[in-house]
Design a protein around this motif. Sequence first.
Motif, mmCIF file in Angstrom:
data_model
loop_
_atom_site.group_PDB
_atom_site.id
_atom_site.type_symbol
_atom_site.label_atom_id
_atom_site.label_comp_id
_atom_site.label_asym_id
_atom_site.label_seq_id
_atom_site.Cartn_x
_atom_site.Cartn_y
_atom_site.Cartn_z
ATOM 1 N N ALA A 176 -9.181 1.066 7.762
ATOM 2 C CA ALA A 176 -9.969 2.221 7.325
ATOM 3 C C ALA A 176 -9.055 3.359 6.870
ATOM 4 N N TRP A 177 -7.990 3.597 7.624
ATOM 5 C CA TRP A 177 -7.079 4.674 7.256
ATOM 6 C C TRP A 177 -6.279 4.339 5.996
ATOM 7 N N LEU A 178 -5.828 3.119 5.885
ATOM 8 C CA LEU A 178 -5.050 2.718 4.714
ATOM 9 C C LEU A 178 -5.882 2.792 3.434
ATOM 10 N N ASP A 179 -7.145 2.455 3.540
ATOM 11 C CA ASP A 179 -8.024 2.556 2.364
ATOM 12 C C ASP A 179 -8.200 4.013 1.935
ATOM 13 N N ARG A 180 -8.111 4.920 2.879
ATOM 14 C CA ARG A 180 -8.230 6.346 2.544
ATOM 15 C C ARG A 180 -6.914 6.914 2.020
ATOM 16 N N LEU A 181 -5.809 6.398 2.537
ATOM 17 C CA LEU A 181 -4.500 6.919 2.143
ATOM 18 C C LEU A 181 -4.044 6.429 0.769
ATOM 19 N N PHE A 182 -4.521 5.257 0.356
ATOM 20 C CA PHE A 182 -4.085 4.671 -0.904
ATOM 21 C C PHE A 182 -5.271 4.452 -1.826
ATOM 22 N N VAL A 183 -5.209 5.080 -2.992
ATOM 23 C CA VAL A 183 -6.254 4.910 -3.996
ATOM 24 C C VAL A 183 -6.133 3.513 -4.586
ATOM 25 N N PRO A 184 -7.256 2.789 -4.726
ATOM 26 C CA PRO A 184 -7.181 1.434 -5.292
ATOM 27 C C PRO A 184 -6.606 1.450 -6.702
ATOM 28 N N PHE A 185 -5.896 0.386 -7.056
ATOM 29 C CA PHE A 185 -5.373 0.250 -8.411
ATOM 30 C C PHE A 185 -6.521 0.217 -9.408
ATOM 31 N N LYS A 186 -6.390 0.978 -10.487
ATOM 32 C CA LYS A 186 -7.413 0.949 -11.537
ATOM 33 C C LYS A 186 -7.291 -0.317 -12.371
ATOM 34 N N ASP A 187 -6.077 -0.788 -12.530
ATOM 35 C CA ASP A 187 -5.834 -1.994 -13.313
ATOM 36 C C ASP A 187 -5.731 -3.177 -12.365
ATOM 37 N N GLY A 191 -1.736 -6.063 -9.514
ATOM 38 C CA GLY A 191 -1.297 -6.932 -8.428
ATOM 39 C C GLY A 191 -1.305 -6.251 -7.076
ATOM 40 N N VAL A 192 -0.381 -6.667 -6.211
ATOM 41 C CA VAL A 192 -0.335 -6.201 -4.834
ATOM 42 C C VAL A 192 0.074 -4.733 -4.775
ATOM 43 N N ASN A 193 -0.615 -3.964 -3.928
ATOM 44 C CA ASN A 193 -0.180 -2.597 -3.640
ATOM 45 C C ASN A 193 0.867 -2.695 -2.528
ATOM 46 N N TRP A 194 2.123 -2.810 -2.946
ATOM 47 C CA TRP A 194 3.191 -3.027 -1.987
ATOM 48 C C TRP A 194 3.423 -1.819 -1.088
ATOM 49 N N GLN A 195 3.135 -0.628 -1.573
ATOM 50 C CA GLN A 195 3.271 0.564 -0.736
ATOM 51 C C GLN A 195 2.305 0.507 0.438
ATOM 52 N N LYS A 196 1.084 0.118 0.148
ATOM 53 C CA LYS A 196 0.059 -0.017 1.191
ATOM 54 C C LYS A 196 0.457 -1.110 2.185
ATOM 55 N N ALA A 197 0.961 -2.235 1.649
ATOM 56 C CA ALA A 197 1.393 -3.334 2.513
ATOM 57 C C ALA A 197 2.562 -2.917 3.399
ATOM 58 N N ALA A 198 3.467 -2.088 2.852
ATOM 59 C CA ALA A 198 4.617 -1.636 3.632
ATOM 60 C C ALA A 198 4.174 -0.822 4.836
ATOM 61 N N CYS A 199 3.193 0.041 4.644
ATOM 62 C CA CYS A 199 2.685 0.848 5.761
ATOM 63 C C CYS A 199 2.032 -0.031 6.816
ATOM 64 N N ALA A 200 1.289 -1.022 6.379
ATOM 65 C CA ALA A 200 0.657 -1.943 7.334
ATOM 66 C C ALA A 200 1.716 -2.701 8.117
ATOM 67 N N LEU A 201 2.759 -3.138 7.417
ATOM 68 C CA LEU A 201 3.822 -3.884 8.074
ATOM 69 C C LEU A 201 4.521 -3.022 9.119
ATOM 70 N N ALA A 202 4.734 -1.751 8.793
ATOM 71 C CA ALA A 202 5.450 -0.855 9.701
ATOM 72 C C ALA A 202 4.694 -0.598 10.998
ATOM 73 N N LEU A 203 3.369 -0.732 10.966
ATOM 74 C CA LEU A 203 2.583 -0.511 12.186
ATOM 75 C C LEU A 203 2.824 -1.586 13.233
#
Length: 670
Positions: A176-187, A191-203
């Motif tokens: 829920a928090w990651l969806d709020r912190l990162f705006v979905p890709f318009k295009d 591909g993968v939002n690696w920034q979002k994945a990095a934050c998830a990995l760090a948790l």
Amino acid sequence: MRMTATAHTVHTELTHTLQRWSDLGWLRQLDSALASFVSQRDPEATEALIVASAILAQLEGRGHTCLPLSELVASPRELLAWPAASHDELDAVWTRMPTSTAGWVEAIRTSRLVRQVLDDGGAADPDAGQPLVLGGTLQMPLLYLRRYWIYEEQVTTTLAACTADVLPVDTEKARAWLDRLFVPFKDEKAGVNWQKAACALALSGRLTLITGGPGTGKTYTAARLLALVLAMHPDPAQLKVALAAPTGKAAARLKQSIEASLTQLPADVSQEVDLAELTRRIGAARTVHSLLGARPDTRRFKYDSRHPLDVDLLIVDETSMVHLELMAALLQALPPHARLVMLGDQHQLASVEAGAVLGDLCQQADGQHYSQATVEYLKKTCGEVIPAGTQVGSGLAQRSLTLQFSHRFGTVIGQLAQTVNDNKQEDAKSLLSTPSPAVWQSSRHDPEVVIRLAVEGRDGARACHADYLKRMHERPDTTRTDPQAHAAWVRQVLRAFEGFRILCAVHDGPWGDREINQQIQKALAKAGWISPTGAWYPGRPVMVTRNDLALGVFNGDVGVVLPSHSAGGALRAYFLDGESLRSVSVSRLAHAETAFAMTVHKSQGSEFTHTLLVLPSGTNEVLTRELVYTGITRAKSSLSLVEGSSGALLTAIATPVKRSSGLRLKLDRD
């Protein structure tokens, strides 16, 4: 056992030969001194060990942490890269050396000065303080100076413990928090939002390694990670966060970038996460040395395994500049519960000191070695679908991620950096030959071109040293009595100075920063911009060359000498860290050098509006792909390139850095 007269004569002749090689400049004095030490302390030492000791010491001076014995089997011309005049003498000595890797191992392992920990199925020797260590495997035997083997062991052991720890994550809340912190890709093709994945990995773990080139958003990601950790923490008021980087400039940029990224958070996030409190809690970014509590005249730090840092989350930027010894100290000082997030660009130059730690750690950081468990966790936590790797990587690979989309690589400068990184020489030539105000290459191989650019700039890139000097001469009268007006003026001068920089590959010769600094000083004086009547004068840019805790300045800090607002306008060296000003009386600044031009190594962690990259003529071992890539990526808007001879850039692109290290082997082992 006493040395026989024959053995003594052979030792003496060999050490005299090595000493003569030092006198000729092929070895350092330190290198032949180590060989002499080995000969004196172990009369039964083989000739091979004496020679290997000298070469090991020289390689350490070049940034290697060990000597791969397999590279000594043939003539070591390529390994040492000495001048052609040395070849006959090298070949003569090598007629007496072992002709196989196994032969080198046997010639070295018998000495009482060598601790054998070779992974050959046998027991390791007890630690009796031996100055040399024989490690690695039978297939890849490695000779170490004792302390570098210890550093690698410390790094490996601590990283293994960090990667083994899996932290519990409320995946539903995190999603829920990651969806709020990162705006979905318009295009959707992005591909993968690696920034979002990095934050998830760090948790999910104590260690996270986030790599990526310029413009991939490493600090942008770190800012959102901070907000995420704060939002997920059960008691946010107790969270202790620290930021660090290898240099003062890099630390200031990290803090500034993160604060700027925090202000860009969505409004609904800002309403629930106290950003002001988060910024306050982070405090000032510090150099790694300062964070660890560096002490004058000692390698020891205030914080270590017995006295760990008081921190819950530590973010370290520009990790490529962190050498092996410093990385070992940092990991030793990390408390058992803390998260460590390391940011960096593995393709940049490695540290000046021994080691290429980030490069060793990033061998499987491309996301193609994730296990099915890692893939499923990321999909559940952040919604990003990443294919599982065909070959599952190590525990470190599960904690590593490369940001793969660059906002800057769409520019000409970014494209050039990418072609250099990919060893595409023809593409680099094509980009440089296409007219562009962003990227320009001189057709003249003349240092005078460098001087002219420094004083006048060029079409499409007017930023030059005259800019900050103009602001210095436009000093308002109020700065002489009003401290705030004076500080504002100093900031203007320093920011203008950061708009342009000359980056050299070498120190010496007509293309080195020492000579170019002298020539620029003369040219600016002739143009009336400065009056260098003594060592210290208004407008002199300076770089600190040694840490001085008492003064609060650190190696690599760059500032400008300006008159103070006090009566008489005594000269002080001013340094800008974000919005914070520091100053030191020039009479107390004992270790500093003029910095109109600086080496590419010293520029890491900085960016300049207009960067002038200067490459020397002839062959030079420092002229490498990583050096050119690092120099190019210091440019934000404009890059100018001046070569000492035609083809210098292409030669550098084709020459990647190779640093010997056993760290990767140990990480794979664990």
